[in-house]
Design a protein around this motif. Structure first.
Motif, PDB file in Angstrom:
ATOM      1  N   GLU A 199     -31.063  52.878   6.914  1.00 59.74           N
ATOM      2  CA  GLU A 199     -30.658  54.115   7.584  1.00 59.74           C
ATOM      3  C   GLU A 199     -29.475  53.854   8.518  1.00 59.74           C
ATOM      4  O   GLU A 199     -28.533  54.646   8.579  1.00 59.74           O
ATOM      5  CB  GLU A 199     -31.837  54.687   8.378  1.00 59.74           C
ATOM      6  CG  GLU A 199     -32.917  55.317   7.524  1.00 59.74           C
ATOM      7  CD  GLU A 199     -32.425  56.586   6.850  1.00 59.74           C
ATOM      8  OE1 GLU A 199     -32.021  57.524   7.570  1.00 59.74           O
ATOM      9  OE2 GLU A 199     -32.430  56.636   5.602  1.00 59.74           O
ATOM     10  N   GLU A 200     -29.527  52.744   9.209  1.00 56.90           N
ATOM     11  CA  GLU A 200     -28.456  52.417  10.152  1.00 56.90           C
ATOM     12  C   GLU A 200     -27.158  52.061   9.435  1.00 56.90           C
ATOM     13  O   GLU A 200     -26.082  52.577   9.786  1.00 56.90           O
ATOM     14  CB  GLU A 200     -28.898  51.242  11.030  1.00 56.90           C
ATOM     15  CG  GLU A 200     -27.823  50.733  11.975  1.00 56.90           C
ATOM     16  CD  GLU A 200     -28.234  49.454  12.682  1.00 56.90           C
ATOM     17  OE1 GLU A 200     -27.358  48.826  13.305  1.00 56.90           O
ATOM     18  OE2 GLU A 200     -29.417  49.076  12.610  1.00 56.90           O
ATOM     19  N   LYS A 201     -27.249  51.215   8.424  1.00 59.55           N
ATOM     20  CA  LYS A 201     -26.030  50.661   7.833  1.00 59.55           C
ATOM     21  C   LYS A 201     -25.432  51.543   6.735  1.00 59.55           C
ATOM     22  O   LYS A 201     -24.203  51.649   6.632  1.00 59.55           O
ATOM     23  CB  LYS A 201     -26.322  49.257   7.303  1.00 59.55           C
ATOM     24  CG  LYS A 201     -26.613  48.257   8.412  1.00 59.55           C
ATOM     25  CD  LYS A 201     -26.746  46.840   7.893  1.00 59.55           C
ATOM     26  CE  LYS A 201     -26.871  45.849   9.044  1.00 59.55           C
ATOM     27  NZ  LYS A 201     -27.054  44.452   8.581  1.00 59.55           N
ATOM     28  N   TRP A 202     -26.276  52.146   5.893  1.00 58.87           N
ATOM     29  CA  TRP A 202     -25.736  52.977   4.818  1.00 58.87           C
ATOM     30  C   TRP A 202     -25.633  54.443   5.236  1.00 58.87           C
ATOM     31  O   TRP A 202     -24.559  55.028   5.213  1.00 58.87           O
ATOM     32  CB  TRP A 202     -26.573  52.840   3.548  1.00 58.87           C
ATOM     33  CG  TRP A 202     -26.276  53.900   2.519  1.00 58.87           C
ATOM     34  CD1 TRP A 202     -27.106  54.888   2.065  1.00 58.87           C
ATOM     35  CD2 TRP A 202     -25.034  54.098   1.820  1.00 58.87           C
ATOM     36  NE1 TRP A 202     -26.473  55.683   1.137  1.00 58.87           N
ATOM     37  CE2 TRP A 202     -25.207  55.212   0.974  1.00 58.87           C
ATOM     38  CE3 TRP A 202     -23.808  53.431   1.831  1.00 58.87           C
ATOM     39  CZ2 TRP A 202     -24.181  55.680   0.145  1.00 58.87           C
ATOM     40  CZ3 TRP A 202     -22.785  53.913   1.007  1.00 58.87           C
ATOM     41  CH2 TRP A 202     -22.984  55.022   0.179  1.00 58.87           C
ATOM     42  N   THR A 203     -26.754  55.024   5.666  1.00 64.25           N
ATOM     43  CA  THR A 203     -26.725  56.434   6.065  1.00 64.25           C
ATOM     44  C   THR A 203     -25.803  56.620   7.255  1.00 64.25           C
ATOM     45  O   THR A 203     -25.062  57.612   7.326  1.00 64.25           O
ATOM     46  CB  THR A 203     -28.144  56.922   6.398  1.00 64.25           C
ATOM     47  OG1 THR A 203     -29.019  56.641   5.296  1.00 64.25           O
ATOM     48  CG2 THR A 203     -28.145  58.420   6.667  1.00 64.25           C
ATOM     49  N   GLY A 204     -25.819  55.663   8.174  1.00 59.78           N
ATOM     50  CA  GLY A 204     -24.932  55.753   9.329  1.00 59.78           C
ATOM     51  C   GLY A 204     -23.464  55.721   8.933  1.00 59.78           C
ATOM     52  O   GLY A 204     -22.645  56.470   9.475  1.00 59.78           O
TER      53      GLY A 204
ATOM     54  N   CYS B 136     -22.236  56.681   6.031  1.00 65.44           N
ATOM     55  CA  CYS B 136     -21.938  57.961   5.370  1.00 65.44           C
ATOM     56  C   CYS B 136     -21.740  59.071   6.390  1.00 65.44           C
ATOM     57  O   CYS B 136     -20.808  59.882   6.274  1.00 65.44           O
ATOM     58  CB  CYS B 136     -23.065  58.331   4.407  1.00 65.44           C
ATOM     59  SG  CYS B 136     -23.205  57.262   2.959  1.00 65.44           S
ATOM     60  N   ASP B 137     -22.616  59.136   7.392  1.00 60.79           N
ATOM     61  CA  ASP B 137     -22.488  60.174   8.423  1.00 60.79           C
ATOM     62  C   ASP B 137     -21.147  60.054   9.144  1.00 60.79           C
ATOM     63  O   ASP B 137     -20.471  61.066   9.399  1.00 60.79           O
ATOM     64  CB  ASP B 137     -23.634  60.051   9.427  1.00 60.79           C
ATOM     65  CG  ASP B 137     -24.975  60.455   8.845  1.00 60.79           C
ATOM     66  OD1 ASP B 137     -24.991  61.082   7.768  1.00 60.79           O
ATOM     67  OD2 ASP B 137     -26.008  60.129   9.471  1.00 60.79           O
ATOM     68  N   ALA B 138     -20.757  58.813   9.468  1.00 58.40           N
ATOM     69  CA  ALA B 138     -19.481  58.616  10.160  1.00 58.40           C
ATOM     70  C   ALA B 138     -18.307  59.003   9.269  1.00 58.40           C
ATOM     71  O   ALA B 138     -17.325  59.601   9.740  1.00 58.40           O
ATOM     72  CB  ALA B 138     -19.362  57.158  10.606  1.00 58.40           C
ATOM     73  N   TYR B 139     -18.417  58.684   7.984  1.00 63.77           N
ATOM     74  CA  TYR B 139     -17.335  59.017   7.050  1.00 63.77           C
ATOM     75  C   TYR B 139     -17.153  60.529   6.954  1.00 63.77           C
ATOM     76  O   TYR B 139     -16.027  61.041   7.066  1.00 63.77           O
ATOM     77  CB  TYR B 139     -17.644  58.436   5.667  1.00 63.77           C
ATOM     78  CG  TYR B 139     -16.702  58.923   4.590  1.00 63.77           C
ATOM     79  CD1 TYR B 139     -15.443  58.359   4.434  1.00 63.77           C
ATOM     80  CD2 TYR B 139     -17.062  59.984   3.755  1.00 63.77           C
ATOM     81  CE1 TYR B 139     -14.561  58.824   3.464  1.00 63.77           C
ATOM     82  CE2 TYR B 139     -16.193  60.455   2.782  1.00 63.77           C
ATOM     83  CZ  TYR B 139     -14.947  59.883   2.640  1.00 63.77           C
ATOM     84  OH  TYR B 139     -14.075  60.348   1.692  1.00 63.77           O
TER      85      TYR B 139
ATOM     86  N   ALA C 156     -18.140  62.810   9.044  1.00 61.14           N
ATOM     87  CA  ALA C 156     -17.695  63.349  10.332  1.00 61.14           C
ATOM     88  C   ALA C 156     -16.180  63.203  10.485  1.00 61.14           C
ATOM     89  O   ALA C 156     -15.496  64.111  10.967  1.00 61.14           O
ATOM     90  CB  ALA C 156     -18.413  62.653  11.480  1.00 61.14           C
ATOM     91  N   ALA C 157     -15.659  62.067  10.040  1.00 62.38           N
ATOM     92  CA  ALA C 157     -14.213  61.846  10.115  1.00 62.38           C
ATOM     93  C   ALA C 157     -13.457  62.814   9.204  1.00 62.38           C
ATOM     94  O   ALA C 157     -12.385  63.308   9.555  1.00 62.38           O
ATOM     95  CB  ALA C 157     -13.892  60.403   9.736  1.00 62.38           C
ATOM     96  N   GLN C 158     -14.026  63.117   8.032  1.00 62.36           N
ATOM     97  CA  GLN C 158     -13.386  64.057   7.131  1.00 62.36           C
ATOM     98  C   GLN C 158     -13.353  65.460   7.709  1.00 62.36           C
ATOM     99  O   GLN C 158     -12.444  66.245   7.427  1.00 62.36           O
ATOM    100  CB  GLN C 158     -14.129  64.082   5.776  1.00 62.36           C
ATOM    101  CG  GLN C 158     -14.191  62.750   5.060  1.00 62.36           C
ATOM    102  CD  GLN C 158     -12.824  62.115   4.899  1.00 62.36           C
ATOM    103  OE1 GLN C 158     -11.928  62.705   4.310  1.00 62.36           O
ATOM    104  NE2 GLN C 158     -12.657  60.929   5.470  1.00 62.36           N
ATOM    105  N   ASP C 159     -14.359  65.774   8.537  1.00 62.84           N
ATOM    106  CA  ASP C 159     -14.431  67.099   9.158  1.00 62.84           C
ATOM    107  C   ASP C 159     -13.641  67.174  10.457  1.00 62.84           C
ATOM    108  O   ASP C 159     -13.698  68.175  11.172  1.00 62.84           O
ATOM    109  CB  ASP C 159     -15.896  67.465   9.435  1.00 62.84           C
ATOM    110  CG  ASP C 159     -16.677  67.685   8.143  1.00 62.84           C
ATOM    111  OD1 ASP C 159     -16.042  67.994   7.118  1.00 62.84           O
ATOM    112  OD2 ASP C 159     -17.920  67.548   8.168  1.00 62.84           O
ATOM    113  N   GLY C 160     -12.957  66.068  10.773  1.00 66.89           N
ATOM    114  CA  GLY C 160     -12.141  66.072  11.989  1.00 66.89           C
ATOM    115  C   GLY C 160     -12.878  65.641  13.232  1.00 66.89           C
ATOM    116  O   GLY C 160     -12.399  65.846  14.351  1.00 66.89           O
ATOM    117  N   GLY C 161     -14.084  65.032  13.039  1.00 70.51           N
ATOM    118  CA  GLY C 161     -14.854  64.593  14.196  1.00 70.51           C
ATOM    119  C   GLY C 161     -14.303  63.307  14.768  1.00 70.51           C
ATOM    120  O   GLY C 161     -13.289  62.772  14.303  1.00 70.51           O
ATOM    121  N   PRO C 162     -14.983  62.764  15.806  1.00 71.40           N
ATOM    122  CA  PRO C 162     -14.506  61.551  16.458  1.00 71.40           C
ATOM    123  C   PRO C 162     -14.646  60.339  15.562  1.00 71.40           C
ATOM    124  O   PRO C 162     -15.493  60.304  14.684  1.00 71.40           O
ATOM    125  CB  PRO C 162     -15.417  61.441  17.699  1.00 71.40           C
ATOM    126  CG  PRO C 162     -16.652  62.233  17.339  1.00 71.40           C
ATOM    127  CD  PRO C 162     -16.182  63.326  16.430  1.00 71.40           C
TER     128      PRO C 162
END
Length: 212
Positions: A194-199, A201-204, A206-212
């Motif tokens: 959850e930390e390494k893969w799902t995390g 993906c979530d960061a990726y 978020a970046a595509q949506d213009g997040g931090p």
């Protein structure tokens, strides 16, 4: 209709076989179960009566993950919905480029019991620009099958061009990490996955949506 896929392997609303096959869905809160019974068929049950339009909508969501299933039956074997067949063929698991970096140890244990031959490992694939076939889903099954000594999988081509294009950044990152074959993926306990893969993906996303 609001449709949610149940990703876990423990839910008293669904048979274990359905959960193992990732065929459990909630449609407006109502449980729907798709039990795969052949290379192209599934038995459909729901917690309340349904019509053809509802079946087509929920089956469409199910086929996002299991595009090779084209025939849907009720519990008595009556054909409810039939779609054009999808070509399937066998490939060496070792020839597939993963689009994922690691797999969940708990999920591998959950799918282990029903993986016996290549026919039990049915995976959507896309062809990359260099001609390599990329696995778009089913990495847990592929990894578990490989560990069990199964060296082939049954594949079908993803018909969604946008989805096939969207997987390219994941493939690039996998290759950057030295992951070129299913056997190269790491096996992590659930929390670490959850930390390494799902995390990641979530960061990726978020970046595509213009997040931090």
């Amino acid at each position: 209709m609001e449709i949610e896929r149940i990703d876990g392997y423990k839910d008293p609303r669904f048979p274990q076989e359905v959960l193992n096959q990732h065929g459990a869905f909630l449609a407006d809160g109502v449980p729907w179960a798709f039990r795969i019974v052949s290379g192209q068929g599934a038995v459909v049950t729901a917690a309340q009566p349904f019509d053809g339009d509802a079946l087509a909508e929920v089956a469409g969501q199910f086929r996002f993950y299991a595009g090779h299933i084209t025939d849907f039956f009720d519990g008595d074997g009556t054909l409810l919905l039939s779609l054009p067949p999808v070509e399937q063929w066998e490939v060496d698991i070792d020839s597939l480029q993963p689009s994922q970096f690691s797999v969940d140890k708990d999920k591998c244990a959950a799918v282990d019991g029903f993986l016996h031959t290549a026919a039990d490992v049915v995976i959507p694939i896309a062809e990359l620009p260099d001609g390599t076939l990329c696995s778009m889903d089913g990495h847990t099954r592929l990894y578990t099958a490989w560990q069990k000594g199964i060296r082939a999988a049954t594949v079908f081509r993803c018909s969604d061009g946008e989805m096939a294009a969207a997987i390219l950044p994941f493939v690039d990152e996998a290759r950057r990490r030295g992951i070129f074959h299913v056997r190269d993926m790491a096996l992590y306990p659930h929390e670490e996955q959850e930390e390494k893969w799902t995390g990641w993906c979530d960061a990726y996303f978020a970046a595509q949506d213009g997040g931090p």
